[in-house]
Design a protein around this motif. Structure first.
Motif, PDB file in Angstrom:
ATOM      1  N   MET A   1      42.730  -7.068 -12.109  1.00 19.11           N
ATOM      2  CA  MET A   1      43.532  -7.324 -13.324  1.00 19.11           C
ATOM      3  C   MET A   1      44.833  -8.019 -12.935  1.00 19.11           C
ATOM      4  SD  MET A   1      44.844  -4.619 -16.214  1.00 19.11           S
ATOM      5  CE  MET A   1      45.794  -5.177 -17.613  1.00 19.11           C
ATOM      6  N   GLU A   2      45.187  -9.075 -13.646  1.00 19.48           N
ATOM      7  CA  GLU A   2      46.375  -9.849 -13.339  1.00 19.48           C
ATOM      8  C   GLU A   2      47.624  -9.055 -13.695  1.00 19.48           C
ATOM      9  OE1 GLU A   2      47.010 -13.417 -15.606  1.00 19.48           O
ATOM     10  OE2 GLU A   2      47.450 -14.532 -13.763  1.00 19.48           O
ATOM     11  N   ARG A   3      48.582  -9.032 -12.761  1.00 19.49           N
ATOM     12  CA  ARG A   3      49.822  -8.328 -13.010  1.00 19.49           C
ATOM     13  C   ARG A   3      50.682  -9.117 -13.997  1.00 19.49           C
ATOM     14  NH1 ARG A   3      52.013  -7.484  -7.055  1.00 19.49           N
ATOM     15  NH2 ARG A   3      51.204  -9.616  -6.944  1.00 19.49           N
ATOM     16  N   GLN A   4      51.439  -8.378 -14.801  1.00 17.58           N
ATOM     17  CA  GLN A   4      52.226  -9.015 -15.854  1.00 17.58           C
ATOM     18  C   GLN A   4      53.665  -8.522 -15.808  1.00 17.58           C
ATOM     19  OE1 GLN A   4      51.573  -8.052 -20.153  1.00 17.58           O
ATOM     20  NE2 GLN A   4      51.037 -10.217 -20.329  1.00 17.58           N
ATOM     21  N   VAL A   5      54.616  -9.460 -15.965  1.00 17.67           N
ATOM     22  CA  VAL A   5      56.038  -9.110 -16.044  1.00 17.67           C
ATOM     23  C   VAL A   5      56.679  -9.862 -17.203  1.00 17.67           C
ATOM     24  CG1 VAL A   5      56.322  -8.576 -13.593  1.00 17.67           C
ATOM     25  CG2 VAL A   5      56.704 -10.914 -14.412  1.00 17.67           C
ATOM     26  N   PHE A   6      57.741  -9.291 -17.699  1.00 14.73           N
ATOM     27  CA  PHE A   6      58.516  -9.915 -18.767  1.00 14.73           C
ATOM     28  C   PHE A   6      59.913 -10.213 -18.236  1.00 14.73           C
ATOM     29  CE2 PHE A   6      55.272  -7.379 -20.757  1.00 14.73           C
ATOM     30  CZ  PHE A   6      54.822  -8.148 -21.823  1.00 14.73           C
ATOM     31  N   ILE A   7      60.401 -11.407 -18.526  1.00 14.87           N
ATOM     32  CA  ILE A   7      61.759 -11.750 -18.133  1.00 14.87           C
ATOM     33  C   ILE A   7      62.543 -12.212 -19.356  1.00 14.87           C
ATOM     34  CG2 ILE A   7      61.120 -12.373 -15.772  1.00 14.87           C
ATOM     35  CD1 ILE A   7      61.388 -15.321 -16.602  1.00 14.87           C
ATOM     36  N   ARG A   8      63.796 -11.808 -19.389  1.00 18.26           N
ATOM     37  CA  ARG A   8      64.693 -12.206 -20.472  1.00 18.26           C
ATOM     38  C   ARG A   8      65.945 -12.798 -19.854  1.00 18.26           C
ATOM     39  NH1 ARG A   8      67.167  -8.303 -25.250  1.00 18.26           N
ATOM     40  NH2 ARG A   8      68.307  -9.933 -26.359  1.00 18.26           N
ATOM     41  N   VAL A  29      64.363  -8.082 -15.840  1.00 16.84           N
ATOM     42  CA  VAL A  29      62.954  -8.103 -15.443  1.00 16.84           C
ATOM     43  C   VAL A  29      62.323  -6.761 -15.798  1.00 16.84           C
ATOM     44  CG1 VAL A  29      61.313  -8.447 -13.560  1.00 16.84           C
ATOM     45  CG2 VAL A  29      63.523  -9.659 -13.545  1.00 16.84           C
ATOM     46  N   ALA A  30      61.173  -6.806 -16.452  1.00 14.11           N
ATOM     47  CA  ALA A  30      60.433  -5.586 -16.804  1.00 14.11           C
ATOM     48  C   ALA A  30      58.957  -5.841 -16.573  1.00 14.11           C
ATOM     49  CB  ALA A  30      60.684  -5.197 -18.260  1.00 14.11           C
ATOM     50  N   GLY A  31      58.240  -4.757 -16.283  1.00 10.72           N
ATOM     51  CA  GLY A  31      56.796  -4.892 -16.073  1.00 10.72           C
ATOM     52  C   GLY A  31      56.328  -4.185 -14.827  1.00 10.72           C
ATOM     53  N   LYS A  36      58.754  -5.763  -9.231  1.00 13.76           N
ATOM     54  CA  LYS A  36      59.986  -5.928  -9.981  1.00 13.76           C
ATOM     55  C   LYS A  36      61.180  -6.121  -9.047  1.00 13.76           C
ATOM     56  CE  LYS A  36      63.073  -3.668 -13.273  1.00 13.76           C
ATOM     57  NZ  LYS A  36      63.319  -2.489 -14.150  1.00 13.76           N
ATOM     58  N   LYS A  37      61.302  -5.253  -8.035  1.00 15.04           N
ATOM     59  CA  LYS A  37      62.442  -5.343  -7.120  1.00 15.04           C
ATOM     60  C   LYS A  37      62.402  -6.632  -6.318  1.00 15.04           C
ATOM     61  CE  LYS A  37      63.352  -0.395  -6.655  1.00 15.04           C
ATOM     62  NZ  LYS A  37      63.474   0.742  -5.712  1.00 15.04           N
ATOM     63  N   LYS A  38      61.213  -7.041  -5.921  1.00 17.26           N
ATOM     64  CA  LYS A  38      61.085  -8.297  -5.184  1.00 17.26           C
ATOM     65  C   LYS A  38      61.472  -9.487  -6.057  1.00 17.26           C
ATOM     66  CE  LYS A  38      57.423  -6.706  -2.072  1.00 17.26           C
ATOM     67  NZ  LYS A  38      56.032  -6.922  -1.620  1.00 17.26           N
ATOM     68  N   GLU A  64      58.642 -21.602 -12.460  1.00 15.99           N
ATOM     69  CA  GLU A  64      58.116 -22.321 -11.290  1.00 15.99           C
ATOM     70  C   GLU A  64      58.522 -21.627  -9.996  1.00 15.99           C
ATOM     71  OE1 GLU A  64      59.272 -26.389 -11.353  1.00 15.99           O
ATOM     72  OE2 GLU A  64      58.179 -26.857 -13.199  1.00 15.99           O
ATOM     73  N   ALA A  65      59.778 -21.182  -9.937  1.00 13.65           N
ATOM     74  CA  ALA A  65      60.254 -20.484  -8.745  1.00 13.65           C
ATOM     75  C   ALA A  65      59.510 -19.165  -8.539  1.00 13.65           C
ATOM     76  CB  ALA A  65      61.755 -20.226  -8.863  1.00 13.65           C
ATOM     77  N   ILE A  66      59.192 -18.474  -9.638  1.00 14.67           N
ATOM     78  CA  ILE A  66      58.453 -17.209  -9.539  1.00 14.67           C
ATOM     79  C   ILE A  66      57.034 -17.456  -9.049  1.00 14.67           C
ATOM     80  CG2 ILE A  66      57.516 -15.270 -10.865  1.00 14.67           C
ATOM     81  CD1 ILE A  66      59.941 -15.487 -12.706  1.00 14.67           C
TER      82      ILE A  66
END
Length: 206
Positions: A1-8, A29-31, A36-38, A64-66
């Motif tokens: 399953m693909e990992r998912q994060v949210f950024i604001r 950063v959330a998710g 997350k810490k990385k 792109e950087a992520i």
């Protein structure tokens, strides 16, 4: 399953010259907890002298950087599409002579403005008429009204701006602060549109 994060992205950030800006500095950063810490420590941009005072970081460049470091990560964005980075250079010390000159200029200018306004509306004649209505006597110099009025004018200005030097009376913003806030929003919108190279493209550049 693909990992998912949210950024604001944060709206605005103050940075020092030559500072390395990380994702955690410009975004929430959330998710997925494992990355997350990385992600928060991920370098996004290095401030240089050529950037001058303002830098606009576009959300697409951030993604792109992520993906360079986390290619299998599903990144979802929330909120604004850019962060404005204000580069804060060391300020010069203010000359005491210049400070006094500016203070005197503002003081005299404000005093003349108030006096000219009172002259335009015939405030002295109004005070004379009010004094005569209350006491029944005519007095060309009704200090009994003019002195409290002058004190009340100063106190009214203090209450209007909600500040006495650095002391704030309550949490309600003053009209000046509201206008400065509106001006800052307009300025940020202008910078975001005109300084962000991703928002405008010339087809002849390719």
């Amino acid at each position: 399953m693909e990992r998912q994060v949210f950024i604001r992205l944060r709206h605005r950030l103050v940075a020092d010259p030559d500072e390395l800006i990380k994702l955690g500095d410009i975004a929430q950063v959330a998710g997925d907890r494992r990355c997350k810490k990385k992600l928060e420590q991920l370098p996004v941009y290095k401030v240089s002298k050529s950037d001058q005072n303002l830098v606009v970081l576009d959300v697409m460049k951030v993604i792109e950087a992520i993906h360079k470091s986390f290619p299998d990560l599903d990144v979802q964005t929330v909120g604004g599409a850019e962060t404005i980075v204000e580069v804060q250079y060391p300020k010069r010390g203010l000359s005491p002579v210049l400070f006094i000159a500016v203070w005197l200029l503002l003081f005299v200018g404000a005093g003349l403005t108030v006096m000219n306004f009172h002259e335009d509306v015939s405030m002295r004649e109004v005070h004379i008429r009010i004094y005569e209505m209350i006491t029944g006597k005519e007095n060309r110099y009704p200090y009994l009204l003019q002195v409290p009025y002058s004190i009340g004018l100063g106190l009214g200005m203090i209450l209007f701006f909600n500040h006495l030097f650095k002391k704030r009376f309550n949490e309600e913003p003053s009209p000046l602060e509201v206008e400065m806030f509106k001006y800052q929003l307009d300025l940020d919108q202008y910078v975001a549109l005109h300084e962000n190279k991703e928002t405008t493209k010339d087809i002849h550049d390719h």
